[in-house]
Every structure is written in C-alpha cells, then in structure tokens.
Design an enzyme around this catalytic site. Structure first.
Site, mmCIF file in Angstrom:
data_model
loop_
_atom_site.group_PDB
_atom_site.id
_atom_site.type_symbol
_atom_site.label_atom_id
_atom_site.label_comp_id
_atom_site.label_asym_id
_atom_site.label_seq_id
_atom_site.Cartn_x
_atom_site.Cartn_y
_atom_site.Cartn_z
ATOM 1 C CG ASP A 187 112.705 17.221 -0.545
ATOM 2 O OD1 ASP A 187 112.835 17.999 -1.507
ATOM 3 O OD2 ASP A 187 112.187 17.570 0.529
ATOM 4 C CB SER A 188 116.356 19.970 0.419
ATOM 5 O OG SER A 188 115.049 20.504 0.543
ATOM 6 C CE1 TYR A 245 120.272 19.565 -0.078
ATOM 7 C CE2 TYR A 245 119.379 18.782 -2.163
ATOM 8 C CZ TYR A 245 120.068 18.530 -0.993
ATOM 9 O OH TYR A 245 120.556 17.272 -0.739
ATOM 10 N N GLY A 246 117.591 25.542 -1.419
ATOM 11 C CA GLY A 246 117.254 26.698 -2.238
ATOM 12 C C GLY A 246 118.177 27.889 -2.111
ATOM 13 C CB CYS A 272 114.435 18.789 -4.251
ATOM 14 S SG CYS A 272 115.300 20.321 -3.839
ATOM 15 C CG ASN A 273 110.502 22.512 -7.718
ATOM 16 O OD1 ASN A 273 109.898 21.951 -6.801
ATOM 17 N ND2 ASN A 273 109.935 22.758 -8.881
ATOM 18 C CB SER A 274 116.752 23.714 -5.331
ATOM 19 O OG SER A 274 115.923 24.776 -4.903
ATOM 20 C CD GLU A 314 112.560 20.351 6.300
ATOM 21 O OE1 GLU A 314 113.029 19.644 7.218
ATOM 22 O OE2 GLU A 314 112.311 19.901 5.162
ATOM 23 C CB CYS A 372 109.295 24.711 -3.110
ATOM 24 S SG CYS A 372 110.177 23.886 -1.754
ATOM 25 C CB THR A 373 108.334 19.069 -2.919
ATOM 26 O OG1 THR A 373 109.625 19.182 -2.308
ATOM 27 C CG2 THR A 373 108.495 18.661 -4.374
ATOM 28 C CG HIS A 374 109.596 22.012 1.889
ATOM 29 N ND1 HIS A 374 110.612 21.647 1.045
ATOM 30 C CD2 HIS A 374 109.969 21.601 3.136
ATOM 31 C CE1 HIS A 374 111.571 21.037 1.746
ATOM 32 N NE2 HIS A 374 111.197 21.008 3.013
#
Length: 264
Positions: free
Chosen positions: A12-13, A44-45, A75-77, A155, A187-189
């Site tokens: 993941d980012s 990353y997005g 991570c979707n991106s 984050e 987004c996983t966040h």
C-alpha cells in the site's frame, strides 16, 4: 523465492491497506502476512502512473524477498496503474483493488452512484472500463470526486472531529445532494472514516468498500492457511508514526513494526 510458508504480502501507499489487513486476518488467521506501506511516497493518488508502477515494482521485490507468494495490491491507484505489469513480470498471484462500481450498480435505487477516490484511480483506464461495463449499459449515472484530504487525515490518525467532518461535507455531500444514494469508498484509507461519512451523509445512503471482498478472494487462493500467523509491518516512512498509528487503526491486532528503505 521461498514458497514454503505460503506467506501473503500486502502493498500500500501507506496505512490505508490496514483496512484490508483487518479483513484478511479474519479470513486467514494462520497465514503469515508481510505488509509494506510506502509512506515515504504517500499518497500515490497524485503521482504519475509511471512513478506509481516503479514504486510498486520496488515494493513487490521486497515482499518477495520476505517470502510472499501471494501479493495483495491494497491500493486502488497501484492496482489501476501497476497490477497488470506486476502480473506480467512475476510468477506470483496478485489480488488487486478496484472501486466497487459493479456492486454499487446493482443496489442503487436512484440510479446515481458517487465514487470517492484518488485522482489516479479516477483517471485510470481500468476505472473507465468499469464505468463503461456497469454504468452506461444500465443507464446509470456516476459522479466522481477526488478526496486528497482523506488520505492525509488517515495517515495522521485523525479519524473523527471537525477536520474530518469538514472534509466529508466538502467531498460527499454534493454527491448526495445530486441524487447519489450509494457511495463507493474507492481508496483503502477511506473505510477508516466511514463512521464520520455515515454521520454526515445519513443512514439512507449506502457505503461500499471492497476490503472484505478482496480478503475473501485472497483466502480462496490460499486454501492451505499455512504459516505462523505472524504479522510484520514495514514502513518506508517514519517508524515512530507507524508505532503511533498501528494501535489506533488496528487495535485488535499485534504485529512487529519495522522501517524499510526502498530506493528507486
């Protein structure tokens, strides 16, 4: 490459992939899991596709060294811009993320779906293919909204309060006011902000994320459930930040926490 322990890697980012880790641990309690959060490069997005792919390759190299033979691109991106290239390069199993447009298309009542995602996810060809396949043929409408503040908040470990409510109101409320009755958390966040999103948009709006589905898919590809059950978390960012965030985001899990240097 060590294939003996059936270890699972998660890329993941940053810490957003913890939402997938939580679901994965429920499905595979005995599997060894190695997680790398590329927090030094997060998010990353807003990065170019070439840079996202380059970092994904570098992170996967480290996960392979750790013994991972199944890698979840949480991570979707990174999924949109790198997963096919990863599959072409490595003889491993990769499980990717994508915005849950298909399930949203099946449950919307108003015919309007809102997708909260990163800039990279919305711009990616895979996302446009999802829309072409599941939205337009069914005469539905999709509204997209980049949400850069969401990743920053998670984050930082800020999951509620005025700053979160303000960001949710800015990004999500216009979608609801435009008729969206289903919001995709792309987004996983974002699942970590679900309680506040629910508070702001109301109970009549359906929220969809793909963490459980991705965990279920990963479990189906790992029938042996082998390993020690241990979890190791590695960050390219500040270890002290990880040590503060992990108990906030994953209070029910225990893991060893480490720094890792990944240069590209």
């Amino acid at each position: 490459m060590d294939l003996s322990n059936n270890a699972i890697g998660i890329l993941d980012s940053g810490v957003g992939g913890f939402s997938v880790l939580l679901e994965l641990r429920k499905k595979l309690p005995q599997s060894t899991i190695h997680y790398i959060g590329d927090s030094a490069w997060c998010p990353y997005g807003n990065k170019p596709a070439e840079q996202i792919q380059k970092r994904a390759f570098a992170v996967c190299e480290e996960l392979i060294k750790m013994g991972a033979n199944t890698i979840v691109v949480a991570c979707n991106s990174a999924t949109i811009h790198a997963v096919e290239a990863l599959r072409a390069r490595y003889p491993l199993t990769f499980v990717g993320m994508e915005p849950a447009v298909k399930p949203a298309s099946k449950i919307t009542r108003t015919g309007t779906i809102g997708v909260l995602a990163t800039e990279a996810s919305i711009a990616g060809e895979k996302f446009h293919q999802l829309v072409d396949t599941h939205i337009y043929p069914n005469d539905l409408k999709v509204i997209t909204q980049p949400c850069p503040e969401f990743v920053t908040l998670v984050e930082e470990g800020t999951l509620s309060g005025p700053s979160v409510e303000s960001a949710v109101a800015k990004y999500a409320l216009p979608m609801v006011e435009a008729g969206a009755d289903t919001l995709v958390l792309g987004c996983t966040h974002y699942p970590f902000l679900s309680p506040t999103i629910r508070k702001i948009v109301g109970d009549s709006v359906q929220l969809i994320d793909t963490g459980e589905a991705v965990a279920r898919r990963t479990a189906s590809l790992n029938p042996y459930h082998s390993g020690t059950g241990g979890i190791s978390i590695h960050t390219t960012g500040n270890l002290a930040c990880l040590e503060r965030l992990f108990p906030i985001l994953c209070p029910e899990l225990s893991a060893s926490l480490h720094n890792i240097d990944i240069t590209t």
